[in-house]
Scaffold this motif. Structure first.
Motif, PDB file in Angstrom:
ATOM      1  N   ALA A 280       0.827  -1.216   0.000  1.00 43.58           N
ATOM      2  CA  ALA A 280       0.000   0.000   0.000  1.00 43.58           C
ATOM      3  C   ALA A 280       0.854   1.256   0.000  1.00 43.58           C
ATOM      4  O   ALA A 280       0.479   2.285  -0.580  1.00 43.58           O
ATOM      5  N   GLU A 281       2.025   1.204   0.657  1.00 41.85           N
ATOM      6  CA  GLU A 281       2.888   2.384   0.730  1.00 41.85           C
ATOM      7  C   GLU A 281       3.347   2.839  -0.648  1.00 41.85           C
ATOM      8  O   GLU A 281       3.586   4.027  -0.873  1.00 41.85           O
ATOM      9  N   THR A 284       0.427   4.780  -2.139  1.00 41.50           N
ATOM     10  CA  THR A 284       0.227   6.032  -1.402  1.00 41.50           C
ATOM     11  C   THR A 284       1.204   7.098  -1.871  1.00 41.50           C
ATOM     12  O   THR A 284       0.924   8.294  -1.776  1.00 41.50           O
ATOM     13  N   THR A 310      -3.535  10.030   9.553  1.00 38.37           N
ATOM     14  CA  THR A 310      -3.592   8.633   9.979  1.00 38.37           C
ATOM     15  C   THR A 310      -3.570   8.512  11.492  1.00 38.37           C
ATOM     16  O   THR A 310      -4.360   7.770  12.084  1.00 38.37           O
ATOM     17  N   GLY A 313      -6.742   9.934  13.064  1.00 41.70           N
ATOM     18  CA  GLY A 313      -7.872   9.026  12.879  1.00 41.70           C
ATOM     19  C   GLY A 313      -7.923   7.899  13.891  1.00 41.70           C
ATOM     20  O   GLY A 313      -8.990   7.311  14.123  1.00 41.70           O
ATOM     21  N   ASP A 314      -6.775   7.578  14.502  1.00 40.61           N
ATOM     22  CA  ASP A 314      -6.758   6.516  15.507  1.00 40.61           C
ATOM     23  C   ASP A 314      -7.616   6.860  16.726  1.00 40.61           C
ATOM     24  O   ASP A 314      -8.045   5.963  17.455  1.00 40.61           O
ATOM     25  N   GLU A 324     -12.329   2.466  10.154  1.00 46.00           N
ATOM     26  CA  GLU A 324     -12.307   2.570   8.693  1.00 46.00           C
ATOM     27  C   GLU A 324     -12.730   3.950   8.190  1.00 46.00           C
ATOM     28  O   GLU A 324     -12.488   4.285   7.027  1.00 46.00           O
ATOM     29  N   ILE A 326     -11.490   6.835   8.902  1.00 44.00           N
ATOM     30  CA  ILE A 326     -10.339   7.646   8.518  1.00 44.00           C
ATOM     31  C   ILE A 326      -9.796   7.210   7.167  1.00 44.00           C
ATOM     32  O   ILE A 326      -9.288   8.023   6.390  1.00 44.00           O
ATOM     33  N   ASP A 327      -9.925   5.911   6.840  1.00 38.83           N
ATOM     34  CA  ASP A 327      -9.504   5.434   5.526  1.00 38.83           C
ATOM     35  C   ASP A 327     -10.349   6.070   4.424  1.00 38.83           C
ATOM     36  O   ASP A 327      -9.840   6.420   3.354  1.00 38.83           O
ATOM     37  N   ILE A 328     -11.645   6.238   4.708  1.00 36.28           N
ATOM     38  CA  ILE A 328     -12.529   6.888   3.737  1.00 36.28           C
ATOM     39  C   ILE A 328     -12.130   8.347   3.541  1.00 36.28           C
ATOM     40  O   ILE A 328     -12.078   8.856   2.414  1.00 36.28           O
ATOM     41  N   VAL A 330      -9.124   9.771   4.173  1.00 38.52           N
ATOM     42  CA  VAL A 330      -7.835   9.855   3.480  1.00 38.52           C
ATOM     43  C   VAL A 330      -8.019   9.540   1.997  1.00 38.52           C
ATOM     44  O   VAL A 330      -7.452  10.210   1.124  1.00 38.52           O
ATOM     45  N   ALA A 331      -8.861   8.536   1.698  1.00 38.42           N
ATOM     46  CA  ALA A 331      -9.113   8.177   0.297  1.00 38.42           C
ATOM     47  C   ALA A 331      -9.772   9.318  -0.462  1.00 38.42           C
ATOM     48  O   ALA A 331      -9.471   9.558  -1.638  1.00 38.42           O
TER      49      ALA A 331
END
Length: 360
Positions: A280-281, A284, A310, A313-314, A324, A326-328, A330-331
């Motif tokens: 994934a990195e 990104t 990131t 978001g934790d 999830e 925060i993944d949305i 960031v996406a």
């Protein structure tokens, strides 16, 4: 007056990225409002401030940002030289394997073990980008096609090599590297207690400085950019355009490979897992480069920004949001960052048109 004009130009250059971030964050706020209206503002606030909660959180931002700064540099460097290096996931994992196998097999290297392991990651990443560079330079095979194929070849090859050389069968991953191969903390563990940040962050900054100098201050960098701008004209001007294309890809691959080495030698329990998933990195790095407008300094800050989000978001779980979310968010920022180049192009066209009108 000239200094003010130059500063204004640079600010306008990063304006598209700033707009993409703002739009992405607002979109994230809408997601929070839809999913849990009563906690939305608190959750949004913690995204923006959670990474500043304490020194440990700041250290975690630096740790998360380190590998994606390198993959962002890889993509951004290629962009600057007229190439689209989408092969960063493959170069990243192949570089990681180079670092890990040296980190396991050569503990006799002592104090310099981690340095040699990092150099191996640079070499492996560079070699993995060599073939797409050669194909582009000598056969005009588009680097997007060849580097995508190299991603999957690299992933499966590393899986095979791990299973046959450094495999932990119980955990389906590589075994741990020797302690001498772990990147030292250089006092950062005291400044940012209980975080995983190490000297790799300084190495990432050094890479940013080196790439900036190459691109902005050297004849070599000028030649690489000239070939990317117009290959035929560069050849006519006496530049070896084939050599420049190959070197551009090799340098980009070396940067991505270094990112893999920095992540897997951090001593944080990060292993090469034998799974059929691209790193994934590596992907990104593309939005990091877009947000940074392919400028090495901009990439440094955009990598830190993604790490900042990131870590922030934790803390969303404190407001009854699933991780999830925060993944949305960031996406969505990554998605809107794709429009940064379009916005930049519109601004540049408008400035040129206004300049032409003034001359008339």
């Amino acid at each position: 007056m000239k200094l003010f004009s130059k500063l204004k130009t640079r600010i306008l250059g990063f304006l598209p990225s700033i707009l993409a971030i703002v739009i992405g964050l607002l979109f994230g706020l809408v997601i929070l409002l839809i999913s849990n209206p009563s906690q939305a503002m608190g959750g949004f606030s913690t995204i923006l401030t959670g990474a500043l909660h304490d020194m440990r959180s700041i250290g975690r931002v630096m740790y998360f940002a380190t590998p994606i700064i390198l993959t962002g540099l890889s993509v951004g460097f290629a962009f600057q030289t007229g190439l689209f290096n989408i092969g960063t996931p493959g170069q990243f994992i192949v570089g990681a394997f180079g670092a890990v196998i040296v980190g396991i097999k050569f503990p006799q290297l002592g104090g310099g073990h981690w340095i040699v392991a990092l150099l191996a990651s640079v070499l492996f990443g560079a070699l993995w980008a060599l073939l797409p560079g050669i194909l582009k330079a000598f056969a005009n095979v588009h680097e997007v096609i060849s580097s995508i194929m190299m991603n999957y070849i690299g992933m499966y090859l590393v899986n095979y090599l791990v299973q046959n050389t450094i495999y932990d069968r119980l955990r389906n991953q590589s075994i741990a590297v020797a302690k001498s191969a772990v990147i030292p903390k250089w006092g950062l563990d005291k400044l940012f207690p209980r975080s995983n940040v190490n000297a790799g962050f300084f190495i990432a900054i050094l890479a940013v400085i080196i790439i900036y100098i190459i691109l902005k201050k050297t004849t070599f960098g000028y030649e690489l950019k000239a070939v990317g701008f117009n290959r035929d004209a560069s050849k006519y001007g006496g530049i070896n355009e084939r050599r420049s294309i190959v070197l551009s890809m090799v340098i980009a691959g070396a940067l991505a490979g270094l990112g893999g080495g920095l992540l897997h030698l951090a001593g944080t329990g990060k292993y090469i897992e034998v799974i059929d998933v691209l790193a994934a990195e590596g992907f990104t790095g593309i939005p990091v480069a877009l947000l940074g407008m392919s400028n090495p300094i901009g990439i440094l800050f955009s990598g830190l920004f993604i790490g900042f989000l990131t870590v922030g978001g934790d803390y969303l779980q404190l407001y009854d949001f699933v991780p999830e979310v925060i993944d949305i968010i960031v996406a969505s920022i990554i998605y809107f960052s794709a429009f940064a180049l379009i916005i930049k192009d519109v601004i540049q066209r408008r400035r040129l048109r206004m300049g032409g009108e003034k001359e008339q």
